[in-house]
Design a protein around this motif. Structure first.
Motif, PDB file in Angstrom:
ATOM      1  N   GLN A 161       0.811  -1.201   0.000  1.00 16.05           N
ATOM      2  CA  GLN A 161       0.000   0.000   0.000  1.00 16.05           C
ATOM      3  C   GLN A 161       0.853   1.263   0.000  1.00 16.05           C
ATOM      4  O   GLN A 161       0.468   2.297  -0.542  1.00 16.05           O
ATOM      5  CB  GLN A 161      -0.942   0.004   1.203  1.00 16.05           C
ATOM      6  CG  GLN A 161      -1.969   1.135   1.170  1.00 16.05           C
ATOM      7  CD  GLN A 161      -2.923   1.067   2.336  1.00 16.05           C
ATOM      8  OE1 GLN A 161      -2.648   0.383   3.317  1.00 16.05           O
ATOM      9  NE2 GLN A 161      -4.040   1.751   2.247  1.00 16.05           N
ATOM     10  N   SER A 184     -11.027  -3.108  -9.429  1.00 12.65           N
ATOM     11  CA  SER A 184     -11.422  -2.978  -8.033  1.00 12.65           C
ATOM     12  C   SER A 184     -10.176  -3.071  -7.159  1.00 12.65           C
ATOM     13  O   SER A 184      -9.262  -3.852  -7.450  1.00 12.65           O
ATOM     14  CB  SER A 184     -12.431  -4.071  -7.638  1.00 12.65           C
ATOM     15  OG  SER A 184     -11.838  -5.351  -7.696  1.00 12.65           O
ATOM     16  N   GLU A 186      -8.881  -3.357  -3.066  1.00 10.45           N
ATOM     17  CA  GLU A 186      -9.263  -3.640  -1.694  1.00 10.45           C
ATOM     18  C   GLU A 186      -8.016  -3.693  -0.818  1.00 10.45           C
ATOM     19  O   GLU A 186      -6.934  -4.062  -1.277  1.00 10.45           O
ATOM     20  CB  GLU A 186      -9.999  -4.986  -1.597  1.00 10.45           C
ATOM     21  CG  GLU A 186     -11.249  -5.080  -2.452  1.00 10.45           C
ATOM     22  CD  GLU A 186     -11.855  -6.470  -2.430  1.00 10.45           C
ATOM     23  OE1 GLU A 186     -11.236  -7.347  -1.778  1.00 10.45           O
ATOM     24  OE2 GLU A 186     -12.894  -6.682  -3.064  1.00 10.45           O
ATOM     25  N   ASP A 188      -6.025  -5.532   1.960  1.00 11.58           N
ATOM     26  CA  ASP A 188      -5.921  -6.903   2.468  1.00 11.58           C
ATOM     27  C   ASP A 188      -6.080  -6.879   3.984  1.00 11.58           C
ATOM     28  O   ASP A 188      -5.220  -6.366   4.709  1.00 11.58           O
ATOM     29  CB  ASP A 188      -4.561  -7.495   2.079  1.00 11.58           C
ATOM     30  CG  ASP A 188      -4.521  -9.003   2.287  1.00 11.58           C
ATOM     31  OD1 ASP A 188      -5.135  -9.473   3.261  1.00 11.58           O
ATOM     32  OD2 ASP A 188      -3.883  -9.691   1.486  1.00 11.58           O
ATOM     33  N   GLU A 189      -7.192  -7.440   4.480  1.00 18.31           N
ATOM     34  CA  GLU A 189      -7.487  -7.389   5.919  1.00 18.31           C
ATOM     35  C   GLU A 189      -6.486  -8.203   6.729  1.00 18.31           C
ATOM     36  O   GLU A 189      -6.106  -7.819   7.831  1.00 18.31           O
ATOM     37  CB  GLU A 189      -8.913  -7.889   6.175  1.00 18.31           C
ATOM     38  CG  GLU A 189      -9.980  -7.009   5.540  1.00 18.31           C
ATOM     39  CD  GLU A 189     -11.366  -7.529   5.822  1.00 18.31           C
ATOM     40  OE1 GLU A 189     -11.476  -8.584   6.474  1.00 18.31           O
ATOM     41  OE2 GLU A 189     -12.341  -6.876   5.406  1.00 18.31           O
ATOM     42  N   LEU A 199      -2.456  -3.987  -0.849  1.00 19.07           N
ATOM     43  CA  LEU A 199      -3.640  -3.784  -1.667  1.00 19.07           C
ATOM     44  C   LEU A 199      -3.855  -4.988  -2.579  1.00 19.07           C
ATOM     45  O   LEU A 199      -2.900  -5.506  -3.158  1.00 19.07           O
ATOM     46  CB  LEU A 199      -3.499  -2.522  -2.532  1.00 19.07           C
ATOM     47  CG  LEU A 199      -3.345  -1.187  -1.799  1.00 19.07           C
ATOM     48  CD1 LEU A 199      -3.141  -0.067  -2.812  1.00 19.07           C
ATOM     49  CD2 LEU A 199      -4.584  -0.904  -0.950  1.00 19.07           C
ATOM     50  N   THR A 200      -5.100  -5.417  -2.682  1.00 17.12           N
ATOM     51  CA  THR A 200      -5.468  -6.467  -3.635  1.00 17.12           C
ATOM     52  C   THR A 200      -6.197  -5.810  -4.798  1.00 17.12           C
ATOM     53  O   THR A 200      -7.282  -5.249  -4.617  1.00 17.12           O
ATOM     54  CB  THR A 200      -6.370  -7.529  -2.980  1.00 17.12           C
ATOM     55  OG1 THR A 200      -5.677  -8.140  -1.889  1.00 17.12           O
ATOM     56  CG2 THR A 200      -6.751  -8.607  -3.993  1.00 17.12           C
ATOM     57  N   ARG A 202      -7.938  -6.144  -8.442  1.00 16.69           N
ATOM     58  CA  ARG A 202      -8.540  -7.063  -9.412  1.00 16.69           C
ATOM     59  C   ARG A 202      -8.813  -6.307 -10.706  1.00 16.69           C
ATOM     60  O   ARG A 202      -9.479  -5.275 -10.701  1.00 16.69           O
ATOM     61  CB  ARG A 202      -9.848  -7.658  -8.874  1.00 16.69           C
ATOM     62  CG  ARG A 202      -9.662  -8.502  -7.625  1.00 16.69           C
ATOM     63  CD  ARG A 202     -10.985  -9.048  -7.130  1.00 16.69           C
ATOM     64  NE  ARG A 202     -10.818  -9.785  -5.887  1.00 16.69           N
ATOM     65  CZ  ARG A 202     -10.522 -11.079  -5.826  1.00 16.69           C
ATOM     66  NH1 ARG A 202     -10.380 -11.769  -6.947  1.00 16.69           N
ATOM     67  NH2 ARG A 202     -10.379 -11.682  -4.665  1.00 16.69           N
TER      68      ARG A 202
END
Length: 236
Positions: A161, A184, A186, A188-189, A199-200, A202
């Motif tokens: 990130q 998209s 997201e 990463d939790e 960051l993921t 897609r």
């Protein structure tokens, strides 16, 4: 009645023809590494020929019985409907992608060719095999040319990130001629819980040249901040 009898030479010829024609179709499938290949197509074609020979000549002893009505197409009809279960076993669905449809169709037409060879319909069996092999070998190349512009790939990229590589990555994909259809991002939790934030990303990209896509992936792997990458083909 002579119509219900067949010589051993003629029977052998029909079975050998079915074996050879089924093998030609199976050879193309074998080269492509498909689930139903050389031996499967031979067995389907040969088995169909045996069944139609049985249907036509296997009950010759009862042909003169006034209470028996022979129907040489009865068992052949069951082959056409019954071959579907074998073809269905070659069809695979992985997410939105469906594969094995051509192999299932080739098994079905191999059964038809076997029935033709077994029934002595030589010209129909041979010309059908030639057309099928042409379709599988030649039309496959033509189909790939037309489908290049419809090829959609999915990218799953994991990045740090803190890095500033997201914008650079998108610019790189555009430079390679890849059209981004969906994006998209997201956090990463699992990584956030450990203090390392990733960051993921897609992506669904549309491409016209496979070589450009391979070059783009090769550069993405070595890009700063990229710690993981997955790619897959999607149905257009």
């Amino acid at each position: 009645m002579a119509v219900w009898h067949i010589g051993l030479t003629e029977m052998t010829l029909r079975l050998l023809l079915a074996l050879a024609l089924g093998g030609l179709i199976g050879f193309e499938r074998e080269l492509g590494g498909h689930s139903a290949g050389f031996r499967t197509h031979i067995l389907v074609c040969l088995g169909s020929a045996v069944i139609v020979l049985l249907s036509m000549y296997g009950f010759a002893a009862f042909a003169t019985d006034p209470n028996v009505r022979l129907d040489p197409a009865r068992l052949a009809a069951q082959v056409i409907s019954g071959i579907g279960f074998l073809g269905a076993g070659t069809i695979m669905r992985t997410g939105p992608t469906v594969s094995g449809l051509t192999t299932a169709a080739s098994l079905w037409v191999s059964a038809a060719i076997g029935l033709s060879a077994g029934a002595g319909f030589y010209y129909g069996a041979v010309i059908s095999t030639i057309l099928v092999v042409m379709s599988l070998f030649v039309l496959n190349k033509i189909e790939k040319l037309f489908s290049r512009s419809k090829t959609v790939r999915e990218l799953l990229i994991k990045m740090e990130q803190s890095s500033s590589g997201v914008g650079y990555m998108l610019a790189h994909l555009n430079q390679c001629g890849l059209l981004i259809n969906k994006l998209s991002v997201e956090v990463d939790e699992e990584s956030a819980a450990t203090g390392d934030r990733y960051l993921t990303i897609r992506l669904q990209v549309k491409l016209k040249k496979a070589q450009k896509y391979e070059e783009a992936i090769a550069k993405l792997i070595g890009m700063e901040g990229v710690v993981g990458l997955e790619t897959a083909s999607l149905a257009a």
